[in-house]
Design a protein around this motif. Structure first.
Motif, mmCIF file in Angstrom:
data_model
loop_
_atom_site.group_PDB
_atom_site.id
_atom_site.type_symbol
_atom_site.label_atom_id
_atom_site.label_comp_id
_atom_site.label_asym_id
_atom_site.label_seq_id
_atom_site.Cartn_x
_atom_site.Cartn_y
_atom_site.Cartn_z
ATOM 1 N N MET A 114 42.060 7.629 38.359
ATOM 2 C CA MET A 114 43.095 8.691 38.734
ATOM 3 C C MET A 114 43.353 8.073 39.990
ATOM 4 O O MET A 114 42.917 7.406 41.004
ATOM 5 N N ILE A 115 44.613 7.081 40.108
ATOM 6 C CA ILE A 115 45.874 7.009 41.221
ATOM 7 C C ILE A 115 46.134 7.552 42.172
ATOM 8 O O ILE A 115 46.964 8.220 41.730
ATOM 9 N N SER A 116 45.577 7.868 43.642
ATOM 10 C CA SER A 116 46.720 8.946 44.989
ATOM 11 C C SER A 116 47.521 8.581 45.084
ATOM 12 O O SER A 116 46.893 7.035 45.890
ATOM 13 N N THR A 117 48.909 8.686 45.431
ATOM 14 C CA THR A 117 49.701 7.849 45.989
ATOM 15 C C THR A 117 50.001 8.640 47.089
ATOM 16 O O THR A 117 50.161 10.203 46.690
ATOM 17 N N VAL A 118 50.318 8.407 48.018
ATOM 18 C CA VAL A 118 50.603 8.912 49.326
ATOM 19 C C VAL A 118 51.619 8.349 50.237
ATOM 20 O O VAL A 118 51.463 7.010 49.361
ATOM 21 N N GLY A 119 53.346 9.179 49.614
ATOM 22 C CA GLY A 119 53.651 8.075 50.809
ATOM 23 C C GLY A 119 54.732 9.127 51.944
ATOM 24 O O GLY A 119 54.515 10.588 51.215
ATOM 25 N N HIS B 239 50.459 4.861 38.392
ATOM 26 C CA HIS B 239 51.488 3.381 38.820
ATOM 27 C C HIS B 239 53.317 3.194 38.546
ATOM 28 O O HIS B 239 53.189 2.734 39.485
ATOM 29 N N VAL B 240 52.962 4.216 37.768
ATOM 30 C CA VAL B 240 54.458 4.665 37.642
ATOM 31 C C VAL B 240 54.554 5.419 39.512
ATOM 32 O O VAL B 240 55.515 5.398 39.849
ATOM 33 N N ASP B 241 53.489 5.780 39.669
ATOM 34 C CA ASP B 241 54.005 7.042 40.805
ATOM 35 C C ASP B 241 54.449 6.095 41.662
ATOM 36 O O ASP B 241 55.348 6.033 42.607
ATOM 37 N N LEU B 242 53.429 5.283 41.782
ATOM 38 C CA LEU B 242 53.584 3.651 43.168
ATOM 39 C C LEU B 242 54.819 3.499 42.741
ATOM 40 O O LEU B 242 55.018 3.063 44.444
ATOM 41 N N GLN B 243 55.343 2.779 41.898
ATOM 42 C CA GLN B 243 56.943 2.287 41.904
ATOM 43 C C GLN B 243 57.425 3.414 42.373
ATOM 44 O O GLN B 243 58.830 2.845 43.091
ATOM 45 N N LEU B 244 57.809 4.451 42.151
ATOM 46 C CA LEU B 244 58.699 5.559 42.892
ATOM 47 C C LEU B 244 58.909 6.102 43.564
ATOM 48 O O LEU B 244 59.708 6.098 44.332
ATOM 49 N N ASP C 172 48.578 10.689 39.532
ATOM 50 C CA ASP C 172 48.777 10.648 38.186
ATOM 51 C C ASP C 172 47.410 9.743 37.784
ATOM 52 O O ASP C 172 47.198 8.723 38.319
ATOM 53 N N THR C 173 46.839 9.156 36.384
ATOM 54 C CA THR C 173 45.804 8.392 35.868
ATOM 55 C C THR C 173 46.624 6.929 35.199
ATOM 56 O O THR C 173 47.769 7.145 35.176
ATOM 57 N N ASP C 174 45.906 6.147 35.424
ATOM 58 C CA ASP C 174 45.700 5.362 34.298
ATOM 59 C C ASP C 174 44.345 5.176 33.632
ATOM 60 O O ASP C 174 42.984 5.705 33.633
ATOM 61 N N SER C 175 45.169 5.260 32.057
ATOM 62 C CA SER C 175 43.644 6.194 31.170
ATOM 63 C C SER C 175 42.748 4.437 30.138
ATOM 64 O O SER C 175 41.718 5.332 28.919
ATOM 65 N N SER C 176 42.919 4.111 30.509
ATOM 66 C CA SER C 176 42.130 2.568 30.211
ATOM 67 C C SER C 176 40.933 2.113 30.517
ATOM 68 O O SER C 176 40.208 1.737 29.154
ATOM 69 N N THR D 7 50.865 4.416 50.425
ATOM 70 C CA THR D 7 49.671 3.454 49.602
ATOM 71 C C THR D 7 49.388 4.257 48.952
ATOM 72 O O THR D 7 49.399 5.144 48.604
ATOM 73 N N ALA D 8 48.302 3.436 48.163
ATOM 74 C CA ALA D 8 47.758 3.589 46.687
ATOM 75 C C ALA D 8 46.639 3.470 47.018
ATOM 76 O O ALA D 8 46.097 2.565 47.002
ATOM 77 N N GLU D 9 45.850 4.497 46.010
ATOM 78 C CA GLU D 9 44.109 3.405 45.096
ATOM 79 C C GLU D 9 43.511 4.732 44.249
ATOM 80 O O GLU D 9 44.050 5.855 44.097
ATOM 81 N N GLY D 10 42.736 3.984 43.816
ATOM 82 C CA GLY D 10 42.233 4.769 42.514
ATOM 83 C C GLY D 10 40.685 4.946 42.289
ATOM 84 O O GLY D 10 39.954 4.381 43.198
ATOM 85 N N ARG D 11 40.632 5.933 41.987
ATOM 86 C CA ARG D 11 39.076 6.898 41.283
ATOM 87 C C ARG D 11 38.265 6.999 40.451
ATOM 88 O O ARG D 11 39.330 7.419 39.791
#
Ligand SMILES: C[S@@+](CC[C@H](N)C(=O)[O-])C[C@H]1O[C@@H](n2cnc3c(N)ncnc32)[C@H](O)[C@@H]1O
Length: 278
Positions: free
Chosen positions: A262-267, A189-194, A151-155, A203-207
């Motif tokens: 795009m924030i890619s979060t993998v759990g 960012h919310v995905d990471l917290q969830l 999911d994204t950060d649109s800023s 882990t998470a990273e952005g592109r």
């Protein structure tokens, strides 16, 4: 068949240009998604679930990678695009390892403890009941399985060398209205917290992607604006003349701008003591 209300999901799956909007979105994000899936080690025989599959490019990649011994369950509220034969002459649903299912992730369960990998891109950020949706996906993972949310950060959207305020009025108007329909502009960012709260090893990273005016990727933002246009003008946020000018700016190959991040979060779901995982 149920319909989706504006409060639940901002885009209209039956809009005449929705297939093109989804495909041009794939043109922006697929390379990075496939690269990450490759790194996760997705391989022959894996059982995968693609949630909110849209036009199906990620599901196709998964079906190809997991092969005839794999299993790919592909879901969306609107499955027409996934089962219809398109210009290729075949559809995802023709593949023996693929099952396409109409499924509402807000209310319907998946098979429990089944999947090696569950992926959802640009879906959870639209759903008001995000924590419940993530909990449902976690229940569907086998111990040791991976939940991969994007999911994204649109800023960063439309940041450009052109000028400090390039298309920023359009971004503020469109994303402001999307927010009223349940979209979270900081969804990644919310995905990471969830995932952390669900007890996954995460882990998470952005592109981000540089978009050139007039490209397939730029076309996606033009279709987004076309879709949002009447809501933006009705709300009095931006007038028609400004929207026309913005569409011209997006079509001009002299312009380049940054996408959302795009924030890619993998759990990884924990494996109970004493059990063995893949
Ligand atoms: C922004 S699109 C992203 C499509 C695709 N994941 C991609 O990234 O190319 C969101 C997709 O989620 C689907 N969707 C929306 N609400 C849903 C729900 N409650 N359950 C399942 N799918 C849903 C929409 O129909 C749409 O295809």
């Amino acid at each position: 068949m149920s319909t989706i209300s504006e409060q639940d999901y901002v885009f209209n799956p039956t809009w005449v240009k929705e297939t093109e909007r989804l495909r041009t979105n794939e043109a922006i994000w697929d390379p990075g998604t496939f690269e990450r899936m490759d790194r996760l080690g997705v391989a022959a025989g894996w059982r995968c679930l693609e949630v909110g599959a849209g036009s199906g490019s990620v599901a196709c990649w998964l079906a190809d990678r997991t092969g005839p011994t794999g299993r790919v369950l592909v879901t969306d509220l609107e499955t027409r695009r996934l089962v219809e034969r398109q210009e290729t002459g075949w559809s995802l649903a023709d593949l023996p390892q693929v099952e396409v299912r109409r499924h509402d992730v807000r209310t319907e369960e998946f098979p429990a403890e089944t999947f090696d990998l569950i992926h959802a891109r640009m879906l959870v950020q639209h759903l008001p009941d995000r924590a419940d949706v993530v909990a449902r996906m976690v229940r569907a993972l086998r111990p040791g399985g991976l939940l991969f949310l994007e999911d994204t950060d649109s800023s960063t959207l439309f940041r450009s060398s052109h000028s400090e305020d390039f298309l920023q009025d359009i971004r503020a108007a469109g994303y402001g209205l999307m927010r009223q329909s349940g979209h979270d502009p900081r969804g990644g960012h919310v995905d990471l917290q969830l995932l952390l709260a669900a007890g996954l090893e995460t882990t998470a990273e952005g592109r981000a992607v540089m978009v050139r005016g007039g490209s397939d990727q730029a076309r996606h933002y033009m279709l987004w604006l076309e879709f949002m246009r009447s809501r933006i003008t009705t709300a009095g946020l931006v007038d028609d003349a400004r929207i026309e000018l913005a569409l011209e700016e997006m079509a001009d190959p002299a312009n380049h701008w940054l996408s959302q991040v795009m924030i890619s979060t993998v759990g990884r779901k924990p494996v109970p003591e004493g059990d063995s995982a893949r």
